[in-house]
Design a protein around this motif. Sequence first.
Motif, PDB file in Angstrom:
ATOM      1  N   ALA A  91       0.796  -1.225   0.000  1.00 21.55           N
ATOM      2  CA  ALA A  91       0.000   0.000   0.000  1.00 21.55           C
ATOM      3  C   ALA A  91       0.835   1.285   0.000  1.00 21.55           C
ATOM      4  O   ALA A  91       0.607   2.180  -0.837  1.00 21.55           O
ATOM      5  N   ALA A 106       2.689   5.483   7.126  1.00 22.14           N
ATOM      6  CA  ALA A 106       1.823   4.325   6.920  1.00 22.14           C
ATOM      7  C   ALA A 106       2.589   3.016   6.975  1.00 22.14           C
ATOM      8  O   ALA A 106       1.997   1.963   7.258  1.00 22.14           O
ATOM      9  N   SER A 128       2.706   8.987   3.846  1.00 21.77           N
ATOM     10  CA  SER A 128       3.078   7.768   3.126  1.00 21.77           C
ATOM     11  C   SER A 128       4.126   6.985   3.901  1.00 21.77           C
ATOM     12  O   SER A 128       4.036   5.754   4.030  1.00 21.77           O
ATOM     13  N   HIS A 175      -5.411   3.266  -3.132  1.00 22.40           N
ATOM     14  CA  HIS A 175      -5.348   3.080  -1.683  1.00 22.40           C
ATOM     15  C   HIS A 175      -6.668   2.518  -1.150  1.00 22.40           C
ATOM     16  O   HIS A 175      -6.668   1.677  -0.232  1.00 22.40           O
ATOM     17  N   VAL A 184      -2.795   6.124   5.872  1.00 28.26           N
ATOM     18  CA  VAL A 184      -3.420   5.882   4.567  1.00 28.26           C
ATOM     19  C   VAL A 184      -4.559   6.857   4.333  1.00 28.26           C
ATOM     20  O   VAL A 184      -4.717   7.401   3.229  1.00 28.26           O
TER      21      VAL A 184
END
Length: 383
Positions: free
Chosen positions: A207, A308, A305, A368, A264
Amino acid sequence: MIALVWIAGLGAAAQYGKIGVVFDRLPELYPDVGAALGWTVSLVGVIGIVFGVVAGLFVAAFGYRRTLVCCLWLGAAMSALQVLALPFGLFLATRVVEGISHLGIVVAGPTLMAILATGPARGVALTIWSTFFGVSFALLSWLGLPLVEAQGVRALFAAHAVIMVGLAVILHRALRDLPVPARTAFPKLRALPALHLGIYRSPFKLAPAAGWLFYTSCFLAILTLLPPFVPAEARVFVMGAMPLVSIAVSMSLGVVLLRVLPGVRLVQIGFLLCAVTMLWLWVSPGDWRACLALAAAFGLVQGASFAAVPQLNATAADQSEANGAMSQAGNLGNGIGTPLLVAVIATGGYSAMILTVAALLFAGAVVHQILASQRGGRPAVAG
């Protein structure tokens, strides 16, 4: 300790930036190679594109501290060689080896930061890490270019070598007592395809990289290709301010929002805001306010990012694999974004470029969401 690891990231980013900021002066060193000069930038990223995903596996096996320090020494050695009047082919070879150094640092660095910081501080630390490219390029512009004007291009390479040596020595001592996970077994070469698939199939490990691909495809390309469309009287201010606004928002609003939102979710919000500001630029071409709003939205994507990665992956080994995938995605995005938009501009002009970027950014939010649905709300897991 976190600051020292971040400064190592600045050194890694400078492996790109030391060429990028003096690219127009490289013909002074190699006057007869023409368009082949473009390889001096892109060869560093080739290693990350090919080996980015599995780099995390090798870093986990070699050791996070050892990887960071050894890659700093390797980067210092390549910069020292570049000070010499190397033939162009050998210069390119040093850039390939620098790609190994760069990849090791950007995989080991954020993993060590996640080990050093716990709880809410982890999001702050990884947001700090996410600024390393922008800060490094700014420092190279402010401090490196005057050095080049006074002493020549190779003086910048020498300065980079000295800095990398200093970081290697300092971090060798600073990190030696840091508790780190036990080293894993080195992966077998025949197992690498399956290991790639294991990472690509994991909605936890993939992800952050999936979103990062869309971010890097747009961010550097926009900074490179937008200036001619910004009014001349505002161009210098806008293009200088955009990276700084992005960093400032990432370090302020981004840090605050990460305390109440998952990484996210904040990335998705950032992508959607980016797409909206691209539509603003479509309606008002070159509007400086829209440019700065776009940079601010990019800042939300940037820090969230990296944050995450540990939120979705519980173990250091899994985080290392996720960071390796992010490195691969970042190099791939930087490689394809600008050529793609150059082709789009050639066929459809400014409007086509703006709408293409808006579509890519919206797609980042959608991807996402798809991966989140595959996770089904499950918490971070190992393996």
